[in-house]
Design a protein around this motif. Sequence first.
Motif, short mmCIF file in Angstrom:
data_model
loop_
_atom_site.label_atom_id
_atom_site.label_comp_id
_atom_site.label_asym_id
_atom_site.label_seq_id
_atom_site.Cartn_x
_atom_site.Cartn_y
_atom_site.Cartn_z
N HIS A 50 36.87 63.72 47.27
CA HIS A 50 35.63 64.47 47.01
C HIS A 50 34.80 63.84 45.90
O HIS A 50 33.61 64.10 45.79
CB HIS A 50 35.96 65.93 46.64
CG HIS A 50 36.81 66.06 45.42
ND1 HIS A 50 38.19 66.13 45.49
CD2 HIS A 50 36.50 66.10 44.11
CE1 HIS A 50 38.68 66.22 44.26
NE2 HIS A 50 37.68 66.20 43.40
N THR A 87 34.20 71.32 50.68
CA THR A 87 33.39 72.11 51.61
C THR A 87 33.01 71.22 52.79
O THR A 87 33.23 70.00 52.77
CB THR A 87 32.12 72.60 50.92
OG1 THR A 87 31.36 71.47 50.47
CG2 THR A 87 32.44 73.50 49.72
N ARG A 88 32.42 71.83 53.81
CA ARG A 88 32.02 71.07 55.00
C ARG A 88 31.03 69.97 54.62
O ARG A 88 31.09 68.84 55.14
CB ARG A 88 31.41 72.01 56.04
CG ARG A 88 31.08 71.30 57.35
CD ARG A 88 30.74 72.31 58.44
NE ARG A 88 31.91 73.05 58.89
CZ ARG A 88 32.07 74.36 58.78
NH1 ARG A 88 31.14 75.08 58.21
NH2 ARG A 88 33.16 74.94 59.22
N GLU A 89 30.12 70.27 53.70
CA GLU A 89 29.13 69.28 53.27
C GLU A 89 29.80 68.08 52.60
O GLU A 89 29.43 66.93 52.85
CB GLU A 89 28.14 69.95 52.29
CG GLU A 89 26.99 69.06 51.87
CD GLU A 89 25.98 69.82 51.03
OE1 GLU A 89 24.80 69.43 51.05
OE2 GLU A 89 26.36 70.79 50.35
N LYS A 91 32.94 67.11 53.10
CA LYS A 91 33.68 66.38 54.14
C LYS A 91 32.76 65.39 54.86
O LYS A 91 33.13 64.23 55.09
CB LYS A 91 34.25 67.36 55.17
CG LYS A 91 35.41 68.19 54.69
CD LYS A 91 35.89 69.06 55.85
CE LYS A 91 36.63 70.28 55.37
NZ LYS A 91 36.93 71.21 56.45
N ASP A 92 31.56 65.86 55.23
CA ASP A 92 30.61 64.99 55.92
C ASP A 92 30.21 63.82 55.04
O ASP A 92 30.05 62.69 55.51
CB ASP A 92 29.37 65.78 56.34
CG ASP A 92 29.68 66.81 57.43
OD1 ASP A 92 30.73 66.67 58.09
OD2 ASP A 92 28.87 67.74 57.61
N THR A 107 42.12 69.60 58.59
CA THR A 107 42.05 70.56 57.50
C THR A 107 43.22 71.52 57.67
O THR A 107 43.33 72.19 58.70
CB THR A 107 40.73 71.35 57.53
OG1 THR A 107 39.64 70.41 57.50
CG2 THR A 107 40.62 72.28 56.33
N GLY A 303 34.36 77.45 54.23
CA GLY A 303 34.03 77.37 55.65
C GLY A 303 35.07 77.92 56.59
O GLY A 303 35.08 77.57 57.77
N GLU A 304 35.95 78.78 56.08
CA GLU A 304 36.98 79.36 56.93
C GLU A 304 36.68 80.82 57.24
O GLU A 304 35.97 81.49 56.50
CB GLU A 304 38.36 79.24 56.26
CG GLU A 304 38.85 77.81 56.18
CD GLU A 304 40.34 77.74 55.91
OE1 GLU A 304 40.99 78.79 55.78
OE2 GLU A 304 40.86 76.62 55.83
#
Length: 341
Positions: A50, A87-89, A91-92, A107, A303-304
């Motif tokens: 991260h 977070t998803r952001e 990860k991207d 995940t 995001g879950e």
Amino acid sequence: TPAQQYKVIRNAKQYKYKLIYVAPERLELDFFQEFAASTNISFVSIDEAHCVSQWGQDFRPSYLKIAQFIQSMPKRPIIGAFTATATREVKDDIISLLALQKPFVMTTGFDRKNLYFEVQNPKYKLNALVDILNRPQNKEKSGIVYCISRKGVEEVCDELISRGFAATRYHAGLDDEERRINQDDFIYDRKTVMVATNAFGMGIDKSNVSYVVHYNMPKNIESYYQEAGRAGRDGEPAECVLLYAPKDVRINKFLIENGNENLEMTEEMRRQVIKKDLELLKHMTFYCNTYDCLRGFILKYFGETAPICCDSCSNCNTRFETVDITEEAQKILSCIYRIKR
């Protein structure tokens, strides 16, 4: 020493090591780049991935250069990237900035069902802390108390010792020998309470930590969940308690706005990082003030799918009374409007 470093590189070139740990900053050094260019490296694993993202909780500019280093290698190795909290952001961002090619993404899930979450807003934090340590389920058990500053660690640790608790301390201001002794005392249960800054915990895998208390609010949800998650690693029930005070927000804001001067950043990048960190701080403040399920708040943040009620946090186990304060709010807004005029 330089001599030891060159000896390690010489041994590595002869394939005497299967695994080498490297700080990202070292990738920029000429002698290390020369080693990488002349050696068949089969796998590059990036821990705390991260840190590559400006939206991560611990952005480090040196992580951005990992992708350049990989590109410069004569043969692209397999790449792995790992982090406990993203977070998803983020990860991207990791996938994009590290130029991962059709990565397999897994995940494992953020929900730790054996952890009980609690937020308090006490008038006297020290009394609240002592009450938590004296709970029947925590007495004589191992626990960590996180403070925001070295001064806070010293004061809280001294107070706990004076009240008869087997406490010790850990922060970056102690010499190496004292840190080692204090850490061993805690790991081997000679001391049951570790009072520390967030410098303590990385790489410490003590399974029987029964509670983690945050004496001050952390800067972001990611840091909080990572630190709180050091409780209950043996699968037994454990408590994660946050003692919140509004001044914690001001202290964290000061640290965010004044904590990036020594990092290798352009002024524009620094402004963006501060803006991002203040946004993360806002979410942490929302967590401390929400009446919704605390576990659900954390899971939604990552995001879950979250439960409406978990029955294992202070909010779910508290009855709140809803009061209509429309009239009072109108009076306050009217007052502000008149003052502004």
